[in-house]
Design a protein around this motif. Structure first.
Motif, PDB file in Angstrom:
ATOM      1  N   ALA A  76       8.695  45.589  25.066  1.00  0.00           N
ATOM      2  CA  ALA A  76       8.688  45.592  26.535  1.00  0.00           C
ATOM      3  C   ALA A  76       9.982  46.204  27.077  1.00  0.00           C
ATOM      4  O   ALA A  76       9.960  46.971  28.043  1.00  0.00           O
ATOM      5  CB  ALA A  76       8.503  44.164  27.061  1.00  0.00           C
ATOM      6  N   ARG A  77      11.102  45.867  26.439  1.00  0.00           N
ATOM      7  CA  ARG A  77      12.389  46.430  26.850  1.00  0.00           C
ATOM      8  C   ARG A  77      12.384  47.956  26.694  1.00  0.00           C
ATOM      9  O   ARG A  77      12.825  48.672  27.581  1.00  0.00           O
ATOM     10  CB  ARG A  77      13.494  45.789  26.007  1.00  0.00           C
ATOM     11  CG  ARG A  77      14.754  45.517  26.721  1.00  0.00           C
ATOM     12  CD  ARG A  77      15.825  44.768  25.930  1.00  0.00           C
ATOM     13  NE  ARG A  77      15.721  44.742  24.486  1.00  0.00           N
ATOM     14  CZ  ARG A  77      15.257  43.714  23.788  1.00  0.00           C
ATOM     15  NH1 ARG A  77      14.841  42.620  24.383  1.00  0.00           N
ATOM     16  NH2 ARG A  77      15.217  43.765  22.471  1.00  0.00           N
ATOM     17  N   ARG A  78      11.875  48.431  25.544  1.00  0.00           N
ATOM     18  CA  ARG A  78      11.812  49.890  25.327  1.00  0.00           C
ATOM     19  C   ARG A  78      10.885  50.537  26.340  1.00  0.00           C
ATOM     20  O   ARG A  78      11.190  51.611  26.863  1.00  0.00           O
ATOM     21  CB  ARG A  78      11.338  50.191  23.903  1.00  0.00           C
ATOM     22  CG  ARG A  78      12.417  50.154  22.860  1.00  0.00           C
ATOM     23  CD  ARG A  78      11.989  50.790  21.552  1.00  0.00           C
ATOM     24  NE  ARG A  78      10.848  50.149  20.932  1.00  0.00           N
ATOM     25  CZ  ARG A  78      10.906  49.117  20.117  1.00  0.00           C
ATOM     26  NH1 ARG A  78      12.067  48.594  19.797  1.00  0.00           N
ATOM     27  NH2 ARG A  78       9.803  48.615  19.597  1.00  0.00           N
ATOM     28  N   ALA A  79       9.750  49.925  26.609  1.00  0.00           N
ATOM     29  CA  ALA A  79       8.781  50.497  27.545  1.00  0.00           C
ATOM     30  C   ALA A  79       9.333  50.578  28.961  1.00  0.00           C
ATOM     31  O   ALA A  79       9.012  51.497  29.704  1.00  0.00           O
ATOM     32  CB  ALA A  79       7.486  49.683  27.534  1.00  0.00           C
ATOM     33  N   SER A  80      10.191  49.615  29.305  1.00  0.00           N
ATOM     34  CA  SER A  80      10.748  49.615  30.661  1.00  0.00           C
ATOM     35  C   SER A  80      11.965  50.519  30.791  1.00  0.00           C
ATOM     36  O   SER A  80      12.465  50.735  31.890  1.00  0.00           O
ATOM     37  CB  SER A  80      11.129  48.183  31.072  1.00  0.00           C
ATOM     38  OG  SER A  80      12.253  47.746  30.338  1.00  0.00           O
ATOM     39  N   GLY A  81      12.455  51.006  29.641  1.00  0.00           N
ATOM     40  CA  GLY A  81      13.620  51.895  29.672  1.00  0.00           C
ATOM     41  C   GLY A  81      14.938  51.169  29.667  1.00  0.00           C
ATOM     42  O   GLY A  81      15.986  51.786  29.759  1.00  0.00           O
ATOM     43  N   VAL A  82      14.909  49.841  29.545  1.00  0.00           N
ATOM     44  CA  VAL A  82      16.136  49.057  29.514  1.00  0.00           C
ATOM     45  C   VAL A  82      16.717  49.126  28.114  1.00  0.00           C
ATOM     46  O   VAL A  82      15.985  48.968  27.137  1.00  0.00           O
ATOM     47  CB  VAL A  82      15.858  47.581  29.900  1.00  0.00           C
ATOM     48  CG1 VAL A  82      17.127  46.743  29.782  1.00  0.00           C
ATOM     49  CG2 VAL A  82      15.309  47.499  31.305  1.00  0.00           C
ATOM     50  N   THR A  83      18.004  49.353  28.006  1.00  0.00           N
ATOM     51  CA  THR A  83      18.657  49.393  26.691  1.00  0.00           C
ATOM     52  C   THR A  83      19.507  48.152  26.518  1.00  0.00           C
ATOM     53  O   THR A  83      19.952  47.543  27.477  1.00  0.00           O
ATOM     54  CB  THR A  83      19.544  50.645  26.542  1.00  0.00           C
ATOM     55  OG1 THR A  83      20.526  50.641  27.577  1.00  0.00           O
ATOM     56  CG2 THR A  83      18.707  51.901  26.618  1.00  0.00           C
TER      57      THR A  83
ATOM     58  N   PRO B  34       5.597  33.215  14.505  1.00  0.00           N
ATOM     59  CA  PRO B  34       5.567  33.160  15.976  1.00  0.00           C
ATOM     60  C   PRO B  34       6.856  33.666  16.632  1.00  0.00           C
ATOM     61  O   PRO B  34       6.809  34.389  17.630  1.00  0.00           O
ATOM     62  CB  PRO B  34       5.334  31.677  16.284  1.00  0.00           C
ATOM     63  CG  PRO B  34       4.670  31.130  15.062  1.00  0.00           C
ATOM     64  CD  PRO B  34       5.263  31.909  13.913  1.00  0.00           C
ATOM     65  N   HIS B  35       8.018  33.305  16.071  1.00  0.00           N
ATOM     66  CA  HIS B  35       9.269  33.787  16.662  1.00  0.00           C
ATOM     67  C   HIS B  35       9.445  35.287  16.448  1.00  0.00           C
ATOM     68  O   HIS B  35       9.984  35.985  17.302  1.00  0.00           O
ATOM     69  CB  HIS B  35      10.461  32.996  16.111  1.00  0.00           C
ATOM     70  CG  HIS B  35      10.589  31.652  16.738  1.00  0.00           C
ATOM     71  ND1 HIS B  35      10.483  30.479  16.031  1.00  0.00           N
ATOM     72  CD2 HIS B  35      10.769  31.295  18.032  1.00  0.00           C
ATOM     73  CE1 HIS B  35      10.613  29.461  16.863  1.00  0.00           C
ATOM     74  NE2 HIS B  35      10.775  29.924  18.081  1.00  0.00           N
TER      75      HIS B  35
ATOM     76  N   ALA C 145       7.693  41.581  20.616  1.00  0.00           N
ATOM     77  CA  ALA C 145       7.062  41.877  21.900  1.00  0.00           C
ATOM     78  C   ALA C 145       8.120  42.108  22.981  1.00  0.00           C
ATOM     79  O   ALA C 145       7.993  43.027  23.799  1.00  0.00           O
ATOM     80  CB  ALA C 145       6.126  40.748  22.308  1.00  0.00           C
ATOM     81  N   ALA C 146       9.173  41.306  22.971  1.00  0.00           N
ATOM     82  CA  ALA C 146      10.250  41.478  23.956  1.00  0.00           C
ATOM     83  C   ALA C 146      10.960  42.819  23.762  1.00  0.00           C
ATOM     84  O   ALA C 146      11.278  43.507  24.731  1.00  0.00           O
ATOM     85  CB  ALA C 146      11.243  40.333  23.848  1.00  0.00           C
ATOM     86  N   ALA C 147      11.187  43.210  22.502  1.00  0.00           N
ATOM     87  CA  ALA C 147      11.838  44.499  22.220  1.00  0.00           C
ATOM     88  C   ALA C 147      10.961  45.660  22.676  1.00  0.00           C
ATOM     89  O   ALA C 147      11.456  46.622  23.254  1.00  0.00           O
ATOM     90  CB  ALA C 147      12.161  44.614  20.735  1.00  0.00           C
TER      91      ALA C 147
END
Length: 103
Positions: free
Chosen positions: A95-102, A84-85, A91-93
């Motif tokens: 989402a971060r890549r998809a949003s363009g945040v590094t 689970p962790h 999933a967080a990584a």
């Protein structure tokens, strides 16, 4: 005034022929070298999730993912996570890549 509940939906369910693409693990995770490396890390660190202490389905996870430039066989880039962790972190990584945040 007409009731909105009388209107038929315009969009139906997805056709059954549409399926999600299967997940394909990076080839490194299928290698004998990775399997030995991960087993050694688990043995050295006690085989428990570093977040909750669970010993169920523990994964040797890259802290900095390979897609983000993480070193594949650096023990300092590995953390032990229960399923689970691991799912939440991955999933967080994504989402971060998809949003363009590094970072």
């Amino acid at each position: 005034m007409a009731k909105l509940t009388m209107m038929r939906p315009r969009l139906g369910a997805m056709p059954s022929s549409v399926q999600a693409m299967p997940k394909v693990a990076a080839s490194i995770y299928q290698s004998a070298e990775w399997r030995k490396f991960a087993a050694d890390i688990k043995r050295q660190r006690g085989g428990a999730c570093e977040v909750c202490g669970s010993r169920n389905r523990v994964i040797a996870d890259h802290i900095v993912e390979l897609k983000d430039g993480g070193e594949p066989f650096n023990p300092q880039n590995i953390q032990l996570l229960c399923h689970p962790h691991h799912q939440a972190k991955t999933a967080a990584a994504r989402a971060r890549r998809a949003s363009g945040v590094t970072g």
